[in-house]
Design a protein around this motif. Structure first.
Motif, PDB file in Angstrom:
ATOM      1  N   UNK A  31       0.831  -1.199   0.000  1.00 41.31           N
ATOM      2  CA  UNK A  31       0.000   0.000   0.000  1.00 41.31           C
ATOM      3  C   UNK A  31       0.871   1.256   0.000  1.00 41.31           C
ATOM      4  N   UNK A  32       0.773   2.122  -1.024  1.00 45.72           N
ATOM      5  CA  UNK A  32      -0.059   1.943  -2.218  1.00 45.72           C
ATOM      6  C   UNK A  32       0.638   1.180  -3.345  1.00 45.72           C
ATOM      7  N   UNK A  33       1.964   0.967  -3.256  1.00 43.45           N
ATOM      8  CA  UNK A  33       2.666   0.238  -4.305  1.00 43.45           C
ATOM      9  C   UNK A  33       2.874   1.086  -5.552  1.00 43.45           C
ATOM     10  N   UNK A  34       3.348   0.428  -6.624  1.00 39.55           N
ATOM     11  CA  UNK A  34       3.530   1.104  -7.916  1.00 39.55           C
ATOM     12  C   UNK A  34       3.396   0.048  -9.019  1.00 39.55           C
ATOM     13  N   UNK A  35       3.630   0.460 -10.265  1.00 37.44           N
ATOM     14  CA  UNK A  35       3.413  -0.450 -11.395  1.00 37.44           C
ATOM     15  C   UNK A  35       4.298  -1.685 -11.323  1.00 37.44           C
ATOM     16  N   UNK A  36       5.554  -1.511 -10.938  1.00 35.16           N
ATOM     17  CA  UNK A  36       6.469  -2.651 -10.844  1.00 35.16           C
ATOM     18  C   UNK A  36       6.103  -3.593  -9.714  1.00 35.16           C
ATOM     19  N   UNK A  46      -4.259   2.624  -0.709  1.00 36.74           N
ATOM     20  CA  UNK A  46      -4.259   3.348   0.563  1.00 36.74           C
ATOM     21  C   UNK A  46      -2.931   4.086   0.660  1.00 36.74           C
ATOM     22  N   UNK A  47      -2.975   5.385   0.937  1.00 34.39           N
ATOM     23  CA  UNK A  47      -1.737   6.166   1.074  1.00 34.39           C
ATOM     24  C   UNK A  47      -0.938   5.675   2.271  1.00 34.39           C
ATOM     25  N   UNK A  48       0.405   5.746   2.151  1.00 32.26           N
ATOM     26  CA  UNK A  48       1.232   5.267   3.270  1.00 32.26           C
ATOM     27  C   UNK A  48       1.106   6.145   4.513  1.00 32.26           C
ATOM     28  N   UNK A  49       0.511   7.344   4.377  1.00 34.81           N
ATOM     29  CA  UNK A  49       0.308   8.224   5.535  1.00 34.81           C
ATOM     30  C   UNK A  49      -1.082   8.058   6.169  1.00 34.81           C
ATOM     31  N   UNK A  50      -1.938   7.241   5.542  1.00 36.99           N
ATOM     32  CA  UNK A  50      -3.296   7.023   6.054  1.00 36.99           C
ATOM     33  C   UNK A  50      -3.268   5.847   7.035  1.00 36.99           C
TER      34      UNK A  50
END
Length: 417
Positions: A31-36, A46-50
């Motif tokens: 969370x939230x990750x990326x394409x790779x 989910x944002x890493x700050x949430x």
């Protein structure tokens, strides 16, 4: 095991990559990750700050262990919240994370516990800072006290540059509230290197060394970035230096954590300058470094999840950690204009790469089935070989097979100094 990795950069991609090759791990969420990352883990929007939403997600999915990548989440207290809910999480708590969250606090910790570092003064008032800007001569280091995504450190060559940096931070709020307090620090000369360490309440264990290149242009010139490339092991990190760092840096750090009753569990990254007077600490990071993680974890032969469990159980001292003797190199491909203004949304074209090349995505996304840039640092191209020269050659040969508009990278990563 079900594991949740928090974050969206190259560091988190490297963590997911390592976990994806471990028998104990059945399912990885990021969370939230990326394409790779989405190719090896299930990404979660989910944002890493949430933090509240991350806690709820971990409960809902019955996550066994959460691993935190970004410093902001740690400084915000994500570990404390997970622990309140009786969930296992890997990373230092809010009190320990202040070692990265405040440069003034980390410098105070170093001085208090006789950890070698540069001389410094802290300032809350712009006029006072300007009045004292030349106390250590020039060049001088000006640092925003708080988090600034790796960009809050300015090396000023003269008074005008230093004053402009202070005004940017304190008056123009370039880094928001992070620049309300600043550090003016003596400039150290020597060779920069870094060491990542595993830490539990009793033990600190260094990982293999790495050398990071922060400047945007070849030859270490231009503004600082979050890291333009790295290689492991560092070319200067021999057995003699390792013994010296163990005695003068790691031992007093561990003693200091105990004396200050800081229950530290996680990763401690130590930025070092090897001076004529020996190693001195430049900074602490309370998590895996980026892009150092990309070269260090690809040399780790032991199970990462086993090491993490041993730290959470305070039995790191009983854990044997095995590393590959091979050399690793990672070169960052960045958006044009980075680390200042840059455009996102550029199409990334990748031809057939050699099988042993690993791409660690830092700022990418998929949109309408196209791979697009989504950050300043876009992709880290990484390779492992018997020699540094061979690993470097592999990386640069394969960079020629990657293209996006404005793509920039350094051409001297991996060259021994």
């Amino acid at each position: 095991m079900k594991v949740l990795v928090v974050g969206s950069g190259g560091r988190e991609h490297a963590i997911c990559y390592k976990l994806s090759n471990e028998d104990k791990v059945d399912k990885i969420y990021c969370a939230p990750g990326n394409a790779g990352i989405s190719e090896i883990a299930e990404t979660v929007d989910i944002k890493d700050s949430d933090i509240d939403s991350l806690v709820e997600f971990a409960k809902k999915k019955d996550i066994d262990i959460t691993i935190v990548g970004p410093e902001l989440s740690l400084v915000m207290g994500i570990v404390d919240e997970f622990e309140k809910n009786n969930m296992k999480i890997f990373g230092p708590n809010k009190a320990c994370a202040l070692l990265e969250g405040s440069k003034a606090y980390s410098k105070e910790f170093m001085i208090k516990h006789n950890i070698p570092t540069a001389r410094y003064k802290e300032f809350n008032n712009l006029n006072e800072a300007i009045k004292n800007v030349g106390i250590y001569g020039y060049p001088v280091v000006v640092k925003a006290d708080g988090l600034a995504a790796g960009k809050g450190v300015i090396i000023a060559s003269c008074e005008n540059e230093a004053v402009d940096s202070l005004k940017d931070m304190m008056q123009n709020k370039k880094f928001g509230i992070s620049g309300e307090k600043v550090i003016i620090e003596e400039f150290l000369t020597g060779i920069e290197t870094s060491i990542l360490t595993f830490v539990d309440n009793e033990t600190i264990v260094p990982m293999v060394s790495a050398k990071d290149h922060k400047k945007i242009f070849d030859g270490e010139v231009g503004p600082n970035t979050g890291g333009m490339g790295t290689f492991s092991p560092s070319d200067i990190y021999d057995e003699k230096l390792q013994i010296e760092i163990d005695e003068k840096v790691l031992k007093p750090i561990m003693e200091g954590l105990k004396k200050d009753n800081l229950k530290y569990k996680g990763i401690l990254f130590i930025g070092l300058m090897i001076t004529s007077d020996g190693p001195k600490v430049l900074e602490f990071n309370v998590r895996f470094g980026d892009p150092e993680t990309q070269v260090v974890l690809t040399r780790l032969e032991s199970s990462l999840i086993d090491i993490i469990e041993s730290i959470l159980d305070n039995r790191l001292s009983d854990t044997h950690i095995k590393w590959s003797d091979k050399k690793t190199v990672c070169v960052m491909l960045t958006s044009g204009g980075y680390p200042n203004n840059y455009e996102k949304g550029k199409v990334i074209n990748i031809d057939d790469l050699d099988e042993d090349i690993i791409l660690f995505h830092s700022g990418t996304k998929i949109e309408k089935e196209l791979l697009l840039t989504n950050g300043g640092r876009v992709i880290g191209v990484s390779a492992k070989a018997d020699t540094l020269k061979e690993a470097t050659r592999k990386v640069y040969e394969n960079i020629d097979k990657i293209y996006f508009d404005g793509m920039h990278y350094r051409r001297d990563i991996g060259e021994c100094e």
